[in-house]
Design a protein around this motif. Structure first.
Motif, PDB file in Angstrom:
ATOM      1  N   MET A 135       0.834  -1.203   0.000  1.00  0.00           N
ATOM      2  CA  MET A 135       0.000   0.000   0.000  1.00  0.00           C
ATOM      3  C   MET A 135       0.867   1.251   0.000  1.00  0.00           C
ATOM      4  SD  MET A 135      -3.137   0.845  -0.094  1.00  0.00           S
ATOM      5  CE  MET A 135      -4.271   2.130   0.273  1.00  0.00           C
ATOM      6  N   PHE A 136       1.843   1.249   0.947  1.00  0.00           N
ATOM      7  CA  PHE A 136       2.723   2.416   1.014  1.00  0.00           C
ATOM      8  C   PHE A 136       3.504   2.572  -0.286  1.00  0.00           C
ATOM      9  CE2 PHE A 136       2.435   1.578   5.709  1.00  0.00           C
ATOM     10  CZ  PHE A 136       1.610   2.663   5.939  1.00  0.00           C
ATOM     11  N   ALA A 156      19.136  -6.322 -11.688  1.00  0.00           N
ATOM     12  CA  ALA A 156      19.746  -7.545 -12.230  1.00  0.00           C
ATOM     13  C   ALA A 156      19.841  -8.627 -11.156  1.00  0.00           C
ATOM     14  CB  ALA A 156      21.126  -7.226 -12.778  1.00  0.00           C
ATOM     15  N   GLU A 157      20.212  -8.202  -9.955  1.00  0.00           N
ATOM     16  CA  GLU A 157      20.335  -9.148  -8.842  1.00  0.00           C
ATOM     17  C   GLU A 157      18.987  -9.777  -8.508  1.00  0.00           C
ATOM     18  OE1 GLU A 157      22.758  -7.063  -6.003  1.00  0.00           O
ATOM     19  OE2 GLU A 157      22.607  -8.756  -4.621  1.00  0.00           O
ATOM     20  N   TYR A 158      17.939  -8.989  -8.600  1.00  0.00           N
ATOM     21  CA  TYR A 158      16.599  -9.472  -8.272  1.00  0.00           C
ATOM     22  C   TYR A 158      16.034 -10.361  -9.380  1.00  0.00           C
ATOM     23  CZ  TYR A 158      12.092  -9.279  -5.892  1.00  0.00           C
ATOM     24  OH  TYR A 158      10.955  -9.614  -5.205  1.00  0.00           O
ATOM     25  N   GLY A 159      16.640 -10.230 -10.560  1.00  0.00           N
ATOM     26  CA  GLY A 159      16.173 -11.061 -11.673  1.00  0.00           C
ATOM     27  C   GLY A 159      15.300 -10.317 -12.660  1.00  0.00           C
ATOM     28  N   GLN A 217      14.665  -6.545   0.310  1.00  0.00           N
ATOM     29  CA  GLN A 217      14.283  -7.972   0.234  1.00  0.00           C
ATOM     30  C   GLN A 217      15.502  -8.843  -0.078  1.00  0.00           C
ATOM     31  OE1 GLN A 217      11.136  -8.942  -2.544  1.00  0.00           O
ATOM     32  NE2 GLN A 217      11.219 -11.110  -1.996  1.00  0.00           N
ATOM     33  N   ILE A 218      16.318  -8.376  -0.983  1.00  0.00           N
ATOM     34  CA  ILE A 218      17.532  -9.140  -1.327  1.00  0.00           C
ATOM     35  C   ILE A 218      18.412  -9.305  -0.088  1.00  0.00           C
ATOM     36  CG2 ILE A 218      19.700  -9.055  -2.635  1.00  0.00           C
ATOM     37  CD1 ILE A 218      18.089  -7.670  -4.898  1.00  0.00           C
ATOM     38  N   GLU A 265      16.924 -11.777   2.362  1.00  0.00           N
ATOM     39  CA  GLU A 265      16.817 -13.166   1.893  1.00  0.00           C
ATOM     40  C   GLU A 265      18.139 -13.735   1.378  1.00  0.00           C
ATOM     41  OE1 GLU A 265      13.561 -13.272  -0.868  1.00  0.00           O
ATOM     42  OE2 GLU A 265      12.078 -13.227   0.733  1.00  0.00           O
ATOM     43  N   THR A 266      19.197 -12.972   1.524  1.00  0.00           N
ATOM     44  CA  THR A 266      20.500 -13.524   1.182  1.00  0.00           C
ATOM     45  C   THR A 266      21.067 -14.160   2.447  1.00  0.00           C
ATOM     46  OG1 THR A 266      20.799 -11.843  -0.502  1.00  0.00           O
ATOM     47  CG2 THR A 266      22.787 -12.976   0.230  1.00  0.00           C
ATOM     48  N   LEU A 267      21.058 -15.484   2.462  1.00  0.00           N
ATOM     49  CA  LEU A 267      21.356 -16.213   3.697  1.00  0.00           C
ATOM     50  C   LEU A 267      22.711 -16.909   3.590  1.00  0.00           C
ATOM     51  CD1 LEU A 267      17.784 -17.732   3.931  1.00  0.00           C
ATOM     52  CD2 LEU A 267      18.619 -15.809   5.258  1.00  0.00           C
ATOM     53  N   GLU A 320      25.317 -20.081   5.456  1.00  0.00           N
ATOM     54  CA  GLU A 320      25.209 -21.397   6.109  1.00  0.00           C
ATOM     55  C   GLU A 320      24.759 -21.246   7.567  1.00  0.00           C
ATOM     56  OE1 GLU A 320      26.148 -24.609   4.963  1.00  0.00           O
ATOM     57  OE2 GLU A 320      26.301 -23.816   2.926  1.00  0.00           O
ATOM     58  N   ASP A 345      22.769 -19.179   8.883  1.00  0.00           N
ATOM     59  CA  ASP A 345      21.329 -18.934   9.043  1.00  0.00           C
ATOM     60  C   ASP A 345      20.513 -20.221   9.111  1.00  0.00           C
ATOM     61  OD1 ASP A 345      21.279 -16.053   8.981  1.00  0.00           O
ATOM     62  OD2 ASP A 345      21.922 -16.218   6.891  1.00  0.00           O
ATOM     63  N   PHE A 346      21.103 -21.325   8.667  1.00  0.00           N
ATOM     64  CA  PHE A 346      20.351 -22.576   8.645  1.00  0.00           C
ATOM     65  C   PHE A 346      20.710 -23.494   9.814  1.00  0.00           C
ATOM     66  CE2 PHE A 346      20.396 -21.020   4.291  1.00  0.00           C
ATOM     67  CZ  PHE A 346      19.047 -21.017   4.032  1.00  0.00           C
TER      68      PHE A 346
END
Lengths: 100, 558
Positions: free
Chosen positions: A1-2, A50-53, A77-78, A81-83, A85, A87-88
């Motif tokens: 929305m924003f 480009a990084e986002y695709g 977002q990138i 969501e760039t994780l 090892e 992070d898991f």
């Protein structure tokens, strides 16, 4: 929305600048917007897209039109969501919070 | 005809110990690229799903049956709610994990060329599919993505059914019914306020159009869903148990680290195993009892793998639980029913708690479940702190009869007359069509009388209105445009199809909870599981009615 509101704001800026150019014969608004968004594209928009695709032309149009209101959410977002090892790893904290 | 397996099996496959709490609701931006494929969680999930399906194949030979066949695969997309929608710091695990779904698609695409991903959340599936990333999965595997609520419907009669004799399903399901397309159910391991758990065959609820959903939803839902197995059943079930969901689903639920994939060829048996793994007794689950009674289980099923038992917090279709009182100390329930299941009111005071609970439970799947879901949304909302202590009287049912007068039983065991209800402090919500004898009690000149039989959207709007200022669920406004576009798209498609006489919804009288009977069938059809019953051509007046039967969001709101 924003984001939609931010896009709307950009649209209003563009329309205002065009009116200024046509009616008052003063292209300062258009020039500022174009230079700002062009610089943003060259410095960060192209790379982020480009990084986002996103395709080159799409990124160019979106960045020239909406500037940082387009590329900043993508970059956020990138980054989130760039994780790595690490992070898991199933840590004690996670187990304590979600395990039964 | 569904696939006939010589023997059925359920395979439980544990996933490697990892943190799977990233992107279990929405795919990341780099899905489909090498960086995604290299993620440890993605690799582990793909290996686990592949192993589970390979082990299942060894036991049942399912792959051979699927080779070259057309397939419909149905995930469970309820609300797609990333953490930003609520005050929690985790995503809401209501939806089949797209990472797991992708892994299943990878295996299926090696066997079949024609795969359709189909789902109907009852709300705006188009938007949810985009939000979760299912459109990207479909694109990657060249599958078609369809939304059941936008599909035209076909009608069937099921003579053996107890309460779902007349069934309307999306046209694509007809291909499954007639054995032209195989059906894969891909649910999430989670609780459900209506049926205890929602797994393999309960997942078929999403094939119903909106109006079909509300038919016999209130206290016969277990029978209705089990009856649907006469029409079609999953040929393969893959349960996403990587992150489970506990609590009052379809309200916002809490994640449970299960790290398990369960696959099987008989969905009733898969559900039985998973119910046990969730810490519930499958012999007490009404849905499984009903399915078993109809002979859809398989007592000879082989269970491969160790059952990992984790006690999920159950869904509670009640406003009388300790948790509810803790969350909402000033919300009080007054309930009175006269239906055949209700206990008889024999005194006006001193009724014990068990009596009130029994009265409430006579229609637990109706307004009570809808209220439970709605209050769960309000509890998770950013504005909960503002509303926690709100005084609210919730009146449910037509009143229990005592000496010819209706009474509603409070949690204190006292029976309240209409006059006494009127004198209660705070806002008074009167819930359900059957509660019309108490409609004069409803606050705001009757606005808080909630019409319809267990109609959740209508109910949720009024509960939210009683708690102004409030923020609804999915309060992350960035998704509002996509949800808005999805709602309008759905409405226009449904109206257009209704107008040309090919409707997406049956006519529905939502003001009662009666059985829908079918015409007398020829003797040779009585023993059939289903009989095709084409919808007659719609005349102009019927088409106008069909357009009116389409609702933008709720049945009674718009």
């Amino acid at each position: 929305m924003f984001q939609a509101l931010e896009y709307l704001g950009c649209g209003i800026l563009w329309i205002g600048s065009m009116i200024l150019t046509i009616v008052k014969k003063n292209p300062i608004g258009l020039a500022i917007l174009s230079i700002m968004h062009g610089t943003e594209y060259a410095l960060i928009g192209k790379k982020t897209g480009a990084e986002y695709g996103k395709k080159f032309f799409y990124s160019l149009v979106m960045c020239m039109t909406f500037g940082f209101t387009w590329w900043l959410p993508l970059k956020k977002q990138i980054d989130s969501e760039t994780l790595t090892e690490k992070d898991f790893e199933l840590t004690e904290d996670i187990l304590a919070k979600f395990n039964h | 005809m569904p696939v006939q397996y010589e023997k059925n099996a359920v395979v439980i496959t544990p996933a490697p110990k990892l943190n799977y709490l990233h992107n279990y609701v929405q795919l990341p931006y780099d899905y489909g690229r090498p960086s995604y494929d290299k993620r440890p969680d993605v690799i582990a999930i793909r290996q686990t799903v592949r192993k589970s399906l390979a082990d299942l194949d060894k036991e049942t030979g399912w792959k051979e049956k699927f080779k070259g066949k057309k397939v419909l695969i149905k995930p469970n997309l309820v609300f797609v709610t990333p953490r930003s929608g609520y005050r929690y710091d985790y995503d809401i695990p209501q939806t089949t994990d797209p990472r797991v779904f992708d892994a299943t698609m990878e295996v299926l695409s090696e066997l079949c060329d024609d795969i359709i991903i189909g789902e109907g959340s009852g709300l705006v599936t188009w938007s949810y599919a985009k939000m979760a990333g299912y459109d990207r999965i479909a694109k990657k595997y060249g599958a078609k993505l369809i939304f059941f609520e936008e599909e035209s419907i076909d009608r069937y009669f099921c003579p053996k059914a107890e309460c779902g004799q007349e069934v309307y399903v999306p046209r694509i399901i007809s291909e499954v019914v007639k054995g032209e397309r195989l059906y894969v159910s891909h649910p999430k391991m989670k609780c459900n306020i209506y049926t205890g758990v929602t797994l393999g065959f309960k997942n078929a609820m999403g094939t119903f159009s909106c109006n079909m959903r509300y038919r016999n939803h209130t206290w016969q839902i277990d029978k209705k869903l089990s009856d649907l197995l006469y029409l079609f059943k999953p040929d393969l079930t893959v349960v996403d148990g990587i992150i489970g969901g506990e609590g009052n689903t379809p309200g916002p639920n809490d994640p449970v680290l299960m790290s398990t994939i369960v696959t099987g060829t008989n969905s009733v048996e898969v559900d039985r195993v998973v119910t046990e793994m969730m810490g519930f007794d499958p012999t007490k689950n009404k849905l499984l009892i009903e399915a078993g009674k109809r002979g859809f289980g398989d007592p000879d099923v082989k269970v491969v793998g160790k059952k990992k038992i984790v006690n999920f917090r159950p869904a509670e279709p009640t406003l009388l639980s300790e948790r509810f009182h803790k969350n909402w100390p000033n919300v009080k329930l007054y309930v009175g029913h006269t239906n055949s299941r209700a206990p008889k009111l024999e005194k006006l005071s001193g009724n014990d708690h068990a009596f009130v609970e029994a009265m409430e439970a006579t229609c637990a799947g109706g307004c009570i479940a809808s209220l439970g879901t709605t209050f769960e949304v309000m509890y998770a909302s950013y504005t909960y702190a503002l509303n926690k202590n709100r005084a609210l009287s919730v009146i449910v049912g037509p009143g229990a009869e005592y000496e010819g007068k209706p009474y509603w039983i409070g949690e204190d065991g006292k029976a309240y007359s209409l006059e006494e209800l009127k004198a209660l402090p705070g806002v008074k919500l009167v819930c359900g069509e059957c509660s019309s004898p108490a409609k004069e009690v409803a606050s705001l000149g009757g606005f808080f009388w909630i019409r319809g039989c267990g109609e959740v959207n209508n109910l949720a709007v009024r509960v939210a209105a009683s708690m102004m200022p409030t923020l609804p669920g999915q309060a992350d406004l960035k998704y509002l445009p996509i949800i808005g576009v999805g709602a309008i798209r759905k409405y226009l498609i449904k109206v257009a199809k209704a107008a040309i006489g090919d409707p997406t919804e049956p006519h529905f009288d939502a003001y009662h909870d009666g059985l829908y009977t079918i015409p007398e069938l020829a003797a040779q059809n009585l023993d059939c599981d289903w009989v095709e019953a084409p919808i007659p051509n719609l005349e102009r007046a019927d088409r106008i009615q069909a357009v009116k039967d389409v609702r933008l969001l709720a049945n009674f709101l718009f």
